[in-house]
Design a protein around this motif. Structure first.
Motif, PDB file in Angstrom:
ATOM      1  N   VAL A  55       0.840  -1.204   0.000  1.00  0.00           N
ATOM      2  CA  VAL A  55       0.000   0.000   0.000  1.00  0.00           C
ATOM      3  C   VAL A  55       0.873   1.251   0.000  1.00  0.00           C
ATOM      4  O   VAL A  55       0.629   2.204  -0.759  1.00  0.00           O
ATOM      5  CB  VAL A  55      -0.948   0.007   1.220  1.00  0.00           C
ATOM      6  N   GLU A  56       1.901   1.262   0.841  1.00  0.00           N
ATOM      7  CA  GLU A  56       2.790   2.414   0.925  1.00  0.00           C
ATOM      8  C   GLU A  56       3.552   2.617  -0.382  1.00  0.00           C
ATOM      9  O   GLU A  56       3.685   3.751  -0.879  1.00  0.00           O
ATOM     10  CB  GLU A  56       3.768   2.231   2.086  1.00  0.00           C
ATOM     11  N   ALA A  57       4.048   1.510  -0.958  1.00  0.00           N
ATOM     12  CA  ALA A  57       4.772   1.591  -2.231  1.00  0.00           C
ATOM     13  C   ALA A  57       3.846   2.090  -3.343  1.00  0.00           C
ATOM     14  O   ALA A  57       4.277   2.827  -4.245  1.00  0.00           O
ATOM     15  CB  ALA A  57       5.350   0.225  -2.596  1.00  0.00           C
ATOM     16  N   PHE A  58       2.582   1.702  -3.292  1.00  0.00           N
ATOM     17  CA  PHE A  58       1.584   2.142  -4.262  1.00  0.00           C
ATOM     18  C   PHE A  58       1.442   3.670  -4.200  1.00  0.00           C
ATOM     19  O   PHE A  58       1.503   4.355  -5.229  1.00  0.00           O
ATOM     20  CB  PHE A  58       0.246   1.469  -3.935  1.00  0.00           C
ATOM     21  N   LYS A  59       1.258   4.168  -2.990  1.00  0.00           N
ATOM     22  CA  LYS A  59       1.056   5.611  -2.823  1.00  0.00           C
ATOM     23  C   LYS A  59       2.280   6.417  -3.277  1.00  0.00           C
ATOM     24  O   LYS A  59       2.143   7.448  -3.928  1.00  0.00           O
ATOM     25  CB  LYS A  59       0.738   5.922  -1.357  1.00  0.00           C
ATOM     26  N   ILE A  60       3.451   5.921  -2.926  1.00  0.00           N
ATOM     27  CA  ILE A  60       4.684   6.624  -3.295  1.00  0.00           C
ATOM     28  C   ILE A  60       4.854   6.665  -4.815  1.00  0.00           C
ATOM     29  O   ILE A  60       5.189   7.704  -5.399  1.00  0.00           O
ATOM     30  CB  ILE A  60       5.899   5.959  -2.627  1.00  0.00           C
ATOM     31  N   GLN A  61       4.592   5.533  -5.471  1.00  0.00           N
ATOM     32  CA  GLN A  61       4.761   5.494  -6.926  1.00  0.00           C
ATOM     33  C   GLN A  61       3.687   6.303  -7.639  1.00  0.00           C
ATOM     34  O   GLN A  61       3.934   6.866  -8.708  1.00  0.00           O
ATOM     35  CB  GLN A  61       4.799   4.045  -7.406  1.00  0.00           C
ATOM     36  N   ALA A  62       2.502   6.380  -7.046  1.00  0.00           N
ATOM     37  CA  ALA A  62       1.470   7.254  -7.607  1.00  0.00           C
ATOM     38  C   ALA A  62       1.932   8.703  -7.551  1.00  0.00           C
ATOM     39  O   ALA A  62       1.721   9.477  -8.501  1.00  0.00           O
ATOM     40  CB  ALA A  62       0.161   7.083  -6.841  1.00  0.00           C
ATOM     41  N   ASP A  63       2.601   9.062  -6.462  1.00  0.00           N
ATOM     42  CA  ASP A  63       3.158  10.414  -6.347  1.00  0.00           C
ATOM     43  C   ASP A  63       4.224  10.654  -7.416  1.00  0.00           C
ATOM     44  O   ASP A  63       4.294  11.742  -8.005  1.00  0.00           O
ATOM     45  CB  ASP A  63       3.772  10.622  -4.961  1.00  0.00           C
ATOM     46  N   PHE A  64       5.065   9.638  -7.657  1.00  0.00           N
ATOM     47  CA  PHE A  64       6.077   9.746  -8.712  1.00  0.00           C
ATOM     48  C   PHE A  64       5.413  10.050 -10.053  1.00  0.00           C
ATOM     49  O   PHE A  64       5.882  10.889 -10.829  1.00  0.00           O
ATOM     50  CB  PHE A  64       6.881   8.453  -8.847  1.00  0.00           C
ATOM     51  N   ALA A  65       4.331   9.312 -10.332  1.00  0.00           N
ATOM     52  CA  ALA A  65       3.653   9.458 -11.621  1.00  0.00           C
ATOM     53  C   ALA A  65       3.103  10.873 -11.795  1.00  0.00           C
ATOM     54  O   ALA A  65       3.249  11.481 -12.865  1.00  0.00           O
ATOM     55  CB  ALA A  65       2.532   8.432 -11.737  1.00  0.00           C
ATOM     56  N   VAL A  66       2.482  11.402 -10.748  1.00  0.00           N
ATOM     57  CA  VAL A  66       1.927  12.756 -10.823  1.00  0.00           C
ATOM     58  C   VAL A  66       3.053  13.777 -10.986  1.00  0.00           C
ATOM     59  O   VAL A  66       2.974  14.677 -11.825  1.00  0.00           O
ATOM     60  CB  VAL A  66       1.093  13.065  -9.563  1.00  0.00           C
ATOM     61  N   LYS A  67       4.116  13.615 -10.206  1.00  0.00           N
ATOM     62  CA  LYS A  67       5.243  14.543 -10.263  1.00  0.00           C
ATOM     63  C   LYS A  67       5.863  14.596 -11.654  1.00  0.00           C
ATOM     64  O   LYS A  67       6.192  15.680 -12.160  1.00  0.00           O
ATOM     65  CB  LYS A  67       6.304  14.137  -9.246  1.00  0.00           C
TER      66      LYS A  67
END
Length: 259
Positions: free
Chosen positions: A108-120
Motif C-alpha cells: 500500500v505504501e509503495a503504491f502511494k509513493i509510486q502514484a506520487d512519482f507518476a503525478v510529479k
C-alpha cells in the motif's frame, strides 16, 4: 499495433529475443512497452531499448511481488532513474495478494509513493492488481488527485469495477485472458466504450488461445485484437486503429520517441 505491456527482457527470451522481435515487427507490432520489475531488471530492459529505440520503450517502477521490508531502497532507485531520464510510464506497480499477504501494508505504501512519482513526472501509472481489485480501487479513490491517470494492466474484473476505474481516469489493459473461454471479459468488454481500452500481452505470461500455457510473445497481440473485435462486432483493423490511438495518447508515445 501496440503491445502496451511485455516483459521481453525476461530470461525466457534470452536465446531468441531478436527473432521474437523480428516476428513481432513483421506482424503489425509497432511498439512494445516494457514494465520494470525491480533493480535487477533495469539493465536488461534499457539494453533492449538502446538496441530498438523506436520500438521497445521502458517504464520504471517496482512490482508489488518484489515489495518487502526493504522496499524503500528499491523505490529510491526508481526515483533516481525517474529523475535521470525520460520513461514511458511509472510501473509495473500495484498490489498482489495472490501469492503472499505478508507485506500488504508495504505494498500500500509503495503504491502511494509510486502514484506520487507518476503525478510529479506527469506519467501514466501502470497498475498490477491480482486478488486485490477492491483494495486497488479503494486506494485510487483515496489518493485521487489531478494528474493521476494510467492503466489497470491485465484487467480481469467485473463491469462495475471497469466503470469505477474508468471514472477514476484509468484505461483497461486487455490481454490473453480475453480469449479464454471462462475469462469473463465477454461480460465486460462489449459494455465498455473501446476508447478506454489498450491491448497487451504480458509476455511471456498469459498467452492467448490457441497458445494458452505456452510462452507468450508480442506478436500474439494480434489474437487479442481479433477477440476484442469479435466482442464489438467490428473488424480487427478498426480495433487496431482505435486502441493504437488510445495508447499513443495515454503514454504520449510520439513525445517520448522525440526525446
Amino acid at each position: 499495433m501496440i503491445d502496451t505491456h511485455a516483459h521481453i527482457y525476461s530470461d525466457k527470451f534470452k536465446t531468441d529475443i531478436d527473432k521474437i522481435l523480428s516476428e513481432a515487427f513483421n506482424n503489425k507490432i509497432k511498439h512494445i512497452l516494457m514494465p520494470n520489475i525491480d533493480h535487477t531488471s533495469i539493465d536488461g530492459m534499457l539494453e533492449l531499448e538502446e538496441k530498438y529505440p523506436q520500438q521497445c520503450l521502458s517504464m520504471m517502477g517496482l512490482h508489488p511481488c518484489h515489495v518487502n521490508a526493504e522496499f524503500e531502497k528499491e523505490l529510491y532507485i526508481v526515483e533516481e532513474w525517474l529523475n535521470k531520464r525520460k520513461f514511458i510510464a511509472v510501473g509495473e506497480m500495484g498490489m498482489d495478494l495472490y501469492w503472499d499477504k505478508t507485506f500488504k501494508e508495504q505494498q500500500v505504501e509503495a503504491f502511494k509513493i509510486q502514484a506520487d512519482f507518476a503525478v510529479k513526472h506527469q506519467l501514466p501509472l501502470v497498475i498490477h492488481a491480482r486478488d486485490a481489485m477492491t483494495e486497488t480501487i479503494s486506494l485510487l479513490e483515496e489518493i485521487k488527485t489531478e494528474g493521476l491517470f494510467g492503466v489497470l494492466h491485465c484487467f480481469t474484473g467485473t463491469l462495475e469495477e471497469a466503470k469505477q476505474l474508468i471514472d477514476l481516469g484509468f484505461h483497461l489493459g486487455i490481454g490473453g485472458v480475453a480469449t479464454f473461454k471462462n475469462g469473463g471479459l465477454d461480460k465486460v468488454i462489449p459494455h465498455v466504450d473501446i476508447k478506454h481500452l489498450v491491448l497487451e500481452t504480458d509476455s511471456p505470461y498469459l498467452a492467448p488461445k490457441p497458445f494458452r500455457g505456452k510462452r507468450n510473445q508480442p506478436e500474439y497481440t494480434n489474437y487479442v485484437c481479433d477477440k476484442v473485435a469479435d466482442f464489438y462486432g467490428i473488424s480487427g483493423s478498426e480495433v487496431e486503429e482505435i486502441t493504437d490511438k488510445n495508447a499513443y495518447k495515454l503514454f504520449s508515445i510520439e513525445e517520448y520517441l522525440s526525446k
